[in-house]
Design a protein around this motif. Structure first.
Motif, PDB file in Angstrom:
ATOM      1  N   PHE A  38      40.015  41.765  27.484  1.00 50.43           N
ATOM      2  CA  PHE A  38      39.627  42.842  26.572  1.00 50.43           C
ATOM      3  C   PHE A  38      40.791  44.150  26.581  1.00 50.43           C
ATOM      4  CE2 PHE A  38      35.766  40.461  27.283  1.00 50.43           C
ATOM      5  CZ  PHE A  38      35.088  40.508  25.960  1.00 50.43           C
TER       6      PHE A  38
ATOM      7  N   LYS B  81      36.797  47.486  25.248  1.00 49.24           N
ATOM      8  CA  LYS B  81      35.974  47.513  26.468  1.00 49.24           C
ATOM      9  C   LYS B  81      35.020  48.863  26.117  1.00 49.24           C
ATOM     10  CE  LYS B  81      37.002  45.487  30.218  1.00 49.24           C
ATOM     11  NZ  LYS B  81      37.521  45.228  31.394  1.00 49.24           N
TER      12      LYS B  81
ATOM     13  N   VAL C  51      30.136  43.095  28.039  1.00 46.61           N
ATOM     14  CA  VAL C  51      31.513  42.610  28.109  1.00 46.61           C
ATOM     15  C   VAL C  51      31.461  41.576  28.898  1.00 46.61           C
ATOM     16  CG1 VAL C  51      33.966  42.837  28.541  1.00 46.61           C
ATOM     17  CG2 VAL C  51      32.821  44.486  26.984  1.00 46.61           C
TER      18      VAL C  51
ATOM     19  N   GLU D 206      33.878  39.027  30.905  1.00 48.41           N
ATOM     20  CA  GLU D 206      35.505  38.501  30.786  1.00 48.41           C
ATOM     21  C   GLU D 206      35.580  37.623  31.747  1.00 48.41           C
ATOM     22  OE1 GLU D 206      39.733  41.131  31.804  1.00 48.41           O
ATOM     23  OE2 GLU D 206      37.566  42.096  31.565  1.00 48.41           O
TER      24      GLU D 206
END
Length: 157
Positions: free
Chosen positions: A128, A133, A143, A145
């Motif tokens: 991101f 983000k 978020v 990841e």
């Protein structure tokens, strides 16, 4: 009006060279190639970079440096506005959803921050951007990841 209607006009365009159509055309006989020799032959001529047998410049110069292209990791990028438009009422967007919708072609996905996030949404991707983000978190979203070793291949169920 179309692009082909613009300048140069058809009568100003140079016509192609029609060779071997008789002496009166000016390109009969040897068809503009002169007499004999390598360049007069069908398929004749030398390859690019050939210098008449002299060691060519690309072989005279030393090879230097390190080429990292084999190890370069490239991500396919998608902006937030496009992502959220593709999933208007979904609260959680996974990689499988992104692949299934055909938004990206390759397996590694990076989300960029162009566009506004107006609702809390949970998004899963490998990378991101900082702005993406921040926008997702500011809207109350989440978020996720992923690491590259968790990489699913595109289209795999």
């Amino acid at each position: 009006m179309r692009l082909n209607d613009l300048y140069p006009f058809p009568e100003e365009r140079k016509g192609r060279k029609r060779v071997g159509r008789g002496a009166g055309s000016g390109l009969g006989g040897t068809s503009g190639k002169g007499h004999k020799g390598q360049n007069a032959r069908s398929g004749g001529g030398v390859r690019p970079g050939f210098e008449g047998g002299q060691m060519p410049v690309q072989r005279r110069l030393p090879k230097r440096g390190f080429k990292n292209a084999l190890f370069k990791v490239t991500y396919e990028v998608i902006n937030l506005d496009r992502l959220l438009a593709a999933f208007p009422d979904q609260k959680e967007i996974t990689l499988e959803d992104i692949y299934a919708r055909g938004l990206v072609n390759s397996a590694l996905v990076k989300i960029l921050g162009e566009g506004e996030v107006t609702r809390p949404v949970s998004i899963e991707a490998f990378r991101f951007s900082a702005s993406a983000k921040a926008k997702i978190l500011a809207a109350g979203g989440e978020v996720k990841e992923l690491l590259a070793d968790e990489e699913p291949t595109a289209g795999e169920e």
